[in-house]
Enzyme design. Structure first.
Site, PDB file in Angstrom:
ATOM      1  N   LYS A 221       0.819  -1.218   0.000  1.00  0.00           N
ATOM      2  CA  LYS A 221       0.000   0.000   0.000  1.00  0.00           C
ATOM      3  C   LYS A 221       0.853   1.268   0.000  1.00  0.00           C
ATOM      4  CE  LYS A 221      -4.358  -1.803   1.713  1.00  0.00           C
ATOM      5  NZ  LYS A 221      -5.379  -1.808   2.773  1.00  0.00           N
ATOM      6  N   ARG A 255      -3.351  -9.866   5.750  1.00  0.00           N
ATOM      7  CA  ARG A 255      -3.764  -9.945   4.335  1.00  0.00           C
ATOM      8  C   ARG A 255      -2.624  -9.432   3.449  1.00  0.00           C
ATOM      9  NH1 ARG A 255      -6.274  -6.619   0.487  1.00  0.00           N
ATOM     10  NH2 ARG A 255      -7.814  -7.687  -0.840  1.00  0.00           N
TER      11      ARG A 255
END
Length: 281
Positions: A221, A255
């Site tokens: 991210k 995740r």
């Protein structure tokens, strides 16, 4: 701590890896890679071999500025791969969606978990999840995917995220969802600045007050690649650092895109936590 679906039980006493399988053309770091079912299935089986416990299948990108996908297009993307995985494995499968119809179709195809970035706030989603009686992951997001990164603003981010999750836990229970099957996601990267994301990571322990499993998703991210001034594909070390920190702070589900490397890191964390526990006895 554990989650259950029918006769399946997943122990979360040690952190587990959730492998990301995006069957989309436009996800931020792997868009288009696994649109073809053969490639997607091969990748899914490799993630399981590499140590994933859960596969998270998504048919709509939620990156900033992502285009909306129709309900039918999303179903057409996710249902065939869920069926194909289920034919080959009894693993846990999560459906990453906010749409009630997609939830129903995915669970019918073999999914065990609903992972919703909108925390079951779309029309019919809460009712669908309650009827399906599967574990649900509810995530905090300020705004909507298209605009969430425009100007995120909080007075106390950890407190505000916790308040939101508390409200959604109550809504889930009121709808008939079993409390112990609710998973919490602080929503890294969803309506947060770089500083907000690292505050949430630093204070992750605060979310243990709910006594529910925590999912942490920071893999590739912008909170990592913008800080390191690299591309999403070139931040494996940063992604593993975030995963390791989250697991050390008690997150039960991590995740990630890079399953093999993360699974190794989590084994180290689990060993250290276990030895520390035995020393304290």
């Amino acid at each position: 701590m554990e989650i259950t679906h029918h006769n399946k039980t997943l122990s979360l006493n040690s952190p587990v890896v959730m492998g990301i399988l995006n069957v989309t053309p436009d996800s931020f770091s792997d868009g288009g890679q696994f649109q073809q079912q053969a490639h997607a299935l091969e990748h899914a089986m490799q993630m399981l071999a590499d140590g994933a416990t859960i596969l998270d299948v998504g048919g709509e990108s939620t990156r900033p500025g992502a285009v909306d996908v129709t309900q039918q297009d999303e179903i057409d993307r996710v249902v065939p791969i869920i069926k194909a995985i289920r034919e080959r494995s009894d693993c846990w499968i999560s459906i990453d969606t906010s749409k009630a119809a997609v939830m129903r179709a995915a669970v019918e195809a073999g999914a065990n978990i609903i992972n919703d970035v909108r925390a079951l706030r779309e029309p019919g989603a809460l009712e669908a999840a309650a009827t399906l009686q599967v574990p649900v992951c509810i995530m905090h997001m300020q705004g909507q995917p298209r605009t969430m990164q425009s100007a995120p603003d909080y007075e106390n981010i950890t407190q505000e995220v916790a308040q939101f999750l508390s409200q959604r836990i109550d809504a889930c229970i009121d709808a008939g969802i079993v409390r112990q099957n609710i998973i919490l996601d602080p929503g890294y990267g969803f309506g947060k600045t770089l500083s907000h994301n690292y505050q949430l990571l630093a204070q992750l322990e605060a979310f243990h007050e709910f006594g529910l499993p925590i999912l942490a998703g920071m893999s590739r991210k912008s909170m990592i690649y913008k800080m390191l001034d690299k591309t999403p594909q070139d931040i494996l070390g940063g992604s593993i650092a975030c995963a390791t920190l989250a697991a050390a702070k008690g997150a039960q589900i991590i995740r990630v895109h890079d399953v093999k490397e993360t699974a190794d890191a989590l084994k180290v964390v689990a060993m250290a936590v276990r030895e520390n526990h035995e020393l304290g006895e």
